[in-house]
Design a protein around this motif. Structure first.
Motif, mmCIF file in Angstrom:
data_model
loop_
_atom_site.group_PDB
_atom_site.id
_atom_site.type_symbol
_atom_site.label_atom_id
_atom_site.label_comp_id
_atom_site.label_asym_id
_atom_site.label_seq_id
_atom_site.Cartn_x
_atom_site.Cartn_y
_atom_site.Cartn_z
ATOM 1 N N UNK A 116 -2.027 91.367 -48.789
ATOM 2 C CA UNK A 116 -3.454 91.707 -48.927
ATOM 3 C C UNK A 116 -3.705 92.383 -50.272
ATOM 4 N N UNK A 117 -2.774 93.248 -50.676
ATOM 5 C CA UNK A 117 -2.906 93.909 -51.987
ATOM 6 C C UNK A 117 -2.784 92.883 -53.112
ATOM 7 N N UNK A 118 -1.894 91.916 -52.943
ATOM 8 C CA UNK A 118 -1.731 90.856 -53.941
ATOM 9 C C UNK A 118 -3.031 90.067 -54.113
ATOM 10 N N UNK A 214 -8.738 96.574 -48.585
ATOM 11 C CA UNK A 214 -8.470 95.550 -49.600
ATOM 12 C C UNK A 214 -9.464 94.404 -49.498
ATOM 13 N N UNK A 215 -9.699 93.940 -48.284
ATOM 14 C CA UNK A 215 -10.629 92.828 -48.102
ATOM 15 C C UNK A 215 -12.080 93.255 -48.262
ATOM 16 N N UNK A 233 -13.447 78.835 -53.992
ATOM 17 C CA UNK A 233 -12.043 78.831 -54.405
ATOM 18 C C UNK A 233 -11.398 80.195 -54.156
ATOM 19 N N UNK A 234 -12.130 81.268 -54.463
ATOM 20 C CA UNK A 234 -11.613 82.614 -54.246
ATOM 21 C C UNK A 234 -11.405 82.885 -52.754
ATOM 22 N N UNK A 235 -12.371 82.472 -51.948
ATOM 23 C CA UNK A 235 -12.255 82.665 -50.501
ATOM 24 C C UNK A 235 -11.099 81.852 -49.923
ATOM 25 N N UNK A 238 -7.725 83.378 -49.733
ATOM 26 C CA UNK A 238 -7.578 84.468 -48.761
ATOM 27 C C UNK A 238 -7.538 83.971 -47.322
ATOM 28 N N UNK A 239 -8.084 82.773 -47.080
ATOM 29 C CA UNK A 239 -8.217 82.270 -45.714
ATOM 30 C C UNK A 239 -6.891 82.198 -44.948
ATOM 31 N N UNK A 240 -5.793 81.626 -45.536
ATOM 32 C CA UNK A 240 -4.538 81.577 -44.782
ATOM 33 C C UNK A 240 -4.038 82.966 -44.388
ATOM 34 N N UNK A 241 -4.096 83.907 -45.337
ATOM 35 C CA UNK A 241 -3.617 85.259 -45.057
ATOM 36 C C UNK A 241 -4.437 85.917 -43.957
ATOM 37 N N UNK A 242 -5.751 85.789 -44.034
ATOM 38 C CA UNK A 242 -6.624 86.378 -43.015
ATOM 39 C C UNK A 242 -6.369 85.753 -41.645
ATOM 40 N N UNK A 243 -6.147 84.446 -41.614
ATOM 41 C CA UNK A 243 -5.884 83.751 -40.350
ATOM 42 C C UNK A 243 -4.577 84.213 -39.726
#
Length: 310
Positions: A116-118, A214-215, A233-235, A238-243
């Motif tokens: 998340x920090x990355x 972070x989010x 593109x930015x979202x 993040x989608x895989x990590x959030x899922x």
């Protein structure tokens, strides 16, 4: 009476019916094969594609390795129990299993926090990304995640097996689970349960708040992007990590924080499957399907392999 009164435990498993045991073996074998192969595939894909040698994929490799270790801690033993109908697990084997489960669960949470920090640095400070997320920092944070997870595993295991186990040695689970071991103890576990709860809440709260903050910054920065394409593109990064994080949190919360009305041996077994088997199987699938670079890397390796076979 002390711990020496119990030298081995019995894992109750899912059923004593032979047909159900065979079904359990087949289902777990399928899940284990998918989980291991999918995670190993991600590790190989990242290793063989130089354009994937970035901090995000470095942490993804660590997560995939953790998933392989995590699912290998409980599922093979459970499959062997169903196949041979031998439910025994030694005291030392139970200690080892508890340590490894706690360690890999903690490591998953720690790595998801670092990831998340990355993503925060990549989206909120893109020009300084390579400078902030340097190779040394990535190695140090990954090493710290594994080290702290191991220390947490040692602490939780030590606390659990400092309890006394006297007569009953049947664990109502398919692996050595701390709550089930607490039920078997012939001593008062109230203080022990409170201490483990406090330790877990401190660790989980820190990681959860860190990811949430972070989010918060990430969404704030993305919403300021004028281009719809760039925002998407930015979202998408993040989608895989959030899922994956949502899956991990949801299964863990259902397993340990569900109402007492939903507590029963059957639900305990099913909830344990949710947080020990489901995340390691689904994590690589989620990252593969939601990450274009991973998909392209997998396809490239598949073509090379087919060409080599041909």
């Amino acid at each position: 009476m002390n711990r020496s009164a119990v030298t081995e435990f019995l894992l109750s498993g899912f059923s004593d019916d032979r047909d159900v045991q065979i079904l359990h073996f087949v289902v777990f074998l399928s899940a284990y094969s998918i989980g291991v192969l999918a995670n190993v595939c991600i590790i190989i894909t990242v290793a063989l594609n130089s354009h994937l040698h970035s901090p995000m994929y470095f942490f993804l490799v660590n997560l995939s390795f953790s998933d392989v270790c995590y699912i290998s801690t409980t599922v093979p033993k459970s499959m062997a129990t169903s196949l041979t109908n031998n439910k025994l697990i030694s005291f030392a084997g139970c200690v080892t299993q508890v340590f490894l489960v706690v360690t890999f669960v903690t490591c998953e949470f720690a790595l998801l926090t670092v990831m998340a920090y990355d993503r925060y640095v990549a989206i909120c400070h893109p020009l300084q990304y390579r400078l902030i997320m340097s190779r040394d920092l990535c190695i140090q944070t990954a090493a710290a995640s594994w080290l702290l997870s191991g220390l947490h595993g040692i602490l939780q295991t030590s606390l659990t097996f400092n309890l006394s186990f006297c007569k009953n040695n049947t664990i109502e689970q398919f692996f050595c689970d701390i709550p089930q071991l607490q039920k078997l103890s012939c001593t008062d576990t109230a203080a022990h349960q409170m201490l483990i709860l406090v330790l877990g809440l401190i660790l989980d709260s820190f990681c959860f708040v860190f990811i949430f903050v972070s989010y918060g910054f990430i969404f704030s920065s993305v919403l300021k992007i004028s281009s719809t394409q760039d925002r998407h593109k930015a979202f998408s990064t993040c989608t895989p990590h959030l899922t994956v994080f949502s899956l991990f949190i949801t299964t863990a919360m259902f397993s340990y924080m569900r109402p007492k009305e939903l507590a029963s041996p059957t639900i305990d077994l099913l909830s344990a499957v949710l947080y020990t088997v489901l995340p390691p199987v689904l994590n690589p699938i989620i990252y593969s399907l939601r990450n274009k670079a991973i998909m392209e890397g997998v396809l490239k390796i598949s073509k090379k392999f087919k060409h080599f076979i041909a």
